[in-house]
Design a protein around this motif. Structure first.
Motif, mmCIF file in Angstrom:
data_model
loop_
_atom_site.group_PDB
_atom_site.id
_atom_site.type_symbol
_atom_site.label_atom_id
_atom_site.label_comp_id
_atom_site.label_asym_id
_atom_site.label_seq_id
_atom_site.Cartn_x
_atom_site.Cartn_y
_atom_site.Cartn_z
ATOM 1 N N SER A 1 0.783 -1.162 0.107
ATOM 2 C CA SER A 1 -0.197 -0.139 0.043
ATOM 3 C C SER A 1 0.850 1.223 0.061
ATOM 4 N N ARG A 2 0.222 2.260 -0.700
ATOM 5 C CA ARG A 2 1.021 3.519 -0.609
ATOM 6 C C ARG A 2 -0.042 4.689 -0.497
ATOM 7 N N LEU A 3 0.367 5.722 0.051
ATOM 8 C CA LEU A 3 -0.540 6.940 0.323
ATOM 9 C C LEU A 3 0.167 8.015 0.162
ATOM 10 N N ALA A 4 -0.586 9.219 -0.645
ATOM 11 C CA ALA A 4 0.451 10.699 -0.630
ATOM 12 C C ALA A 4 -0.359 11.299 0.576
ATOM 13 N N PHE A 5 0.277 12.353 1.433
ATOM 14 C CA PHE A 5 -0.696 13.020 2.287
ATOM 15 C C PHE A 5 0.103 14.502 2.662
ATOM 16 N N GLY A 6 -0.670 15.396 3.505
ATOM 17 C CA GLY A 6 -0.002 16.319 3.851
ATOM 18 C C GLY A 6 -0.554 16.925 5.222
ATOM 19 N N VAL A 7 0.147 17.401 5.943
ATOM 20 C CA VAL A 7 -0.343 17.805 7.373
ATOM 21 C C VAL A 7 -0.391 19.432 7.243
ATOM 22 N N GLU A 8 -1.333 19.992 7.991
ATOM 23 C CA GLU A 8 -1.351 21.222 8.470
ATOM 24 C C GLU A 8 -1.529 21.220 10.023
ATOM 25 N N ILE A 9 -0.521 22.268 10.525
ATOM 26 C CA ILE A 9 -0.271 22.457 11.913
ATOM 27 C C ILE A 9 -0.636 23.781 12.545
ATOM 28 N N GLU A 10 -1.612 24.114 13.158
ATOM 29 C CA GLU A 10 -1.789 25.478 13.825
ATOM 30 C C GLU A 10 -1.175 25.399 15.177
ATOM 31 N N ILE A 11 -0.530 26.419 15.403
ATOM 32 C CA ILE A 11 0.402 26.557 16.479
ATOM 33 C C ILE A 11 0.981 27.832 17.123
ATOM 34 N N PHE A 12 1.096 28.183 18.207
ATOM 35 C CA PHE A 12 1.410 29.462 18.674
ATOM 36 C C PHE A 12 3.032 29.342 18.884
ATOM 37 N N VAL A 13 3.997 30.416 18.530
ATOM 38 C CA VAL A 13 5.230 30.399 18.693
ATOM 39 C C VAL A 13 5.557 31.946 19.482
ATOM 40 N N LYS A 14 6.706 31.647 20.117
ATOM 41 C CA LYS A 14 7.582 33.159 20.865
ATOM 42 C C LYS A 14 8.754 32.867 20.878
ATOM 43 N N PRO A 15 9.350 33.623 20.083
ATOM 44 C CA PRO A 15 11.052 33.587 19.967
ATOM 45 C C PRO A 15 11.511 33.675 21.234
ATOM 46 N N ARG A 16 12.407 32.596 21.781
ATOM 47 C CA ARG A 16 13.093 32.720 23.041
ATOM 48 C C ARG A 16 13.845 33.796 23.322
ATOM 49 N N ASP A 17 13.914 34.084 24.565
ATOM 50 C CA ASP A 17 14.720 35.184 25.066
ATOM 51 C C ASP A 17 16.246 35.126 24.809
ATOM 52 N N HIS A 145 -4.448 15.517 5.035
ATOM 53 C CA HIS A 145 -4.854 15.224 3.770
ATOM 54 C C HIS A 145 -4.426 14.135 3.150
ATOM 55 N N VAL A 146 -5.176 13.190 2.904
ATOM 56 C CA VAL A 146 -4.877 11.933 2.284
ATOM 57 C C VAL A 146 -5.394 11.579 0.772
ATOM 58 N N SER A 147 -4.284 11.146 -0.066
ATOM 59 C CA SER A 147 -5.051 10.636 -1.283
ATOM 60 C C SER A 147 -4.102 9.419 -1.647
ATOM 61 N N LEU A 250 -13.574 15.779 -4.593
ATOM 62 C CA LEU A 250 -14.546 15.710 -5.717
ATOM 63 C C LEU A 250 -14.467 16.700 -6.721
ATOM 64 N N ILE A 251 -13.593 17.650 -6.495
ATOM 65 C CA ILE A 251 -13.270 18.822 -7.711
ATOM 66 C C ILE A 251 -12.372 18.377 -8.364
ATOM 67 N N GLU A 252 -12.683 18.225 -9.631
ATOM 68 C CA GLU A 252 -11.272 17.660 -10.459
ATOM 69 C C GLU A 252 -10.201 18.332 -10.801
ATOM 70 N N GLU A 253 -10.215 19.753 -10.548
ATOM 71 C CA GLU A 253 -9.278 20.758 -10.721
ATOM 72 C C GLU A 253 -8.365 20.705 -9.460
ATOM 73 N N SER A 254 -9.006 20.177 -8.295
ATOM 74 C CA SER A 254 -8.444 20.067 -6.931
ATOM 75 C C SER A 254 -7.464 19.165 -6.780
ATOM 76 N N SER A 255 -7.015 19.014 -5.452
ATOM 77 C CA SER A 255 -5.757 18.050 -5.237
ATOM 78 C C SER A 255 -6.094 16.422 -5.148
ATOM 79 N N GLY A 256 -7.549 16.559 -4.869
ATOM 80 C CA GLY A 256 -8.037 14.861 -4.840
ATOM 81 C C GLY A 256 -7.912 14.308 -3.342
ATOM 82 N N THR A 257 -7.424 15.162 -2.431
ATOM 83 C CA THR A 257 -7.439 14.744 -1.122
ATOM 84 C C THR A 257 -8.756 14.670 -0.299
#
Length: 342
Positions: A1-17, A145-147, A250-257
């Motif tokens: 088996s093989r899959l393609a995928f992508g990850v989106e990570i929402e996070i807060f950051v603060k530069p260290r002192d 996201h998985v395809s 479902l949208i043909e012009e999109s990524s298919g994920t």
């Protein structure tokens, strides 16, 4: 088996002192960083000062440079730049920011199950934590996201198989989510909270809720009808309020994920690998097993599978995907989460 995928990570950051004299600090200053300027958690981007916007862009640019210099190709897209999925992107993400923290969204390149993607996530969080304090709140989420990979789109048979797997394990999937994600308006259950336009006669919801009385047979009969043309009317999921978003599929012009919007905000590579692995394992096993046999096995059940059954199912899927995937799940996190929503 093989899959393609992508990850989106929402996070807060603060530069260290303790960054004086470092390349990261120099990059911040080169992009206009000012220590006295803090994020404005109430503005949501509508009334930001130029100084605040400058700091926001400086953080993104410095993180992108640090990632690239650390061996992870990354960039910080400008407002008018088209998305690029050949490298990691550091986007602005103004959720309800804690004071002194800056919201970003890390969007991965297109990854493949045979890539050493877990080591890549380890490297990203190591670089991020070296230069920044990281934090999440209940407003953060992680999307996977998985395809099918290799430039292919989901076939009708694959869509049907995936929807059967997602429906069968709906209850244990809900159980392991933190309280803030169980009833979150940005990842509502496709089965239990379908779009309002479906009305009270949503067939799948009714059959699913009647499993204790009528067994799984009526649910499987409905799911067996799924194809690209009727997926929306049977399973929903065309939008960013659904736990499983099929718009790009479902949208043909999109990524298919297919997008999983359920995982919570994450603060470590281990969390990122776990939630990504769970989604990959669920898809891989759903798309690999013979559902004609599986339907016969489960159609007479009047209960829902357990969290342990979900863990075993996803683990088998990860084993199918090979050595780059089969250690992603953290066993102790495969348990019911009884935390309350904040």
């Amino acid at each position: 088996s093989r899959l393609a995928f992508g990850v989106e990570i929402e996070i807060f950051v603060k530069p260290r002192d303790n960054l004086e004299g470092t390349a990261f600090r120099a990059c911040l200053e080169d992009h206009g960083w000012e220590d006295y300027v803090e994020s404005n958690p109430d503005s949501q981007g509508f009334a930001e000062s130029l100084e605040t916007r400058s700091n926001r862009d400086a953080v993104r640019a410095a993180i992108a440079v640090a990632l690239s210099e650390g061996g992870v190709d990354a960039w910080a897209p400008g407002f008018d730049d088209m998305p690029s999925y050949e490298r990691w992107s550091v986007y602005n993400e103004q959720l309800s920011e804690p004071p002194a923290y800056w919201g970003i969204e890390l969007v991965s390149r297109v990854l493949h199950s045979e890539d050493d993607w877990q080591a890549e996530l380890d490297k990203i969080f190591d670089i991020l934590e070296t230069h920044c304090e990281v934090k999440t709140t209940h407003s953060c989420g992680t999307h996977v996201h998985v395809s099918p990979g290799q430039g292919q789109r989901f076939s009708d048979d694959q869509l049907r198989a995936v929807c059967k797997g997602l429906t069968y394990f709906e209850q244990p999937l809900l159980a392991i989510l933190p309280g803030n994600r169980k009833d979150n308006k940005y990842c509502l259950s496709n089965i239990l909270q379908p779009p309002a336009e479906f009305g009270p006669e949503f067939e799948l919801q009714s059959a699913w809720q009647s499993i204790p009385t009528n067994s799984w047979a009526p649910v499987l009969e409905i799911l067996q009808k799924i194809n690209r043309g009727n997926l929306e009317s049977i399973f929903g999921g065309l939008g960013k309020c659904s736990a499983w978003n099929f718009v790009r599929c479902l949208i043909e012009e999109s990524s298919g994920t297919i997008e999983c919007r359920r995982p919570p905000g994450i603060e470590s590579a281990q969390q990122a690998k776990h939630w990504t692995g769970l989604v990959l394992g669920l898809f891989a096993e759903s798309m690999s097993i013979d559902w004609s046999v599986e339907d016969e096995r489960i159609k007479s059940r009047h209960d829902h599978p357990s969290v342990d059954e979900l863990k075993e199912f996803a683990s088998r899927g990860l084993e199918r995907l090979g050595t780059t995937c089969n250690s992603a799940l953290v066993n102790e996190w495969m348990a019911e989460d009884r935390s309350r929503a904040i």
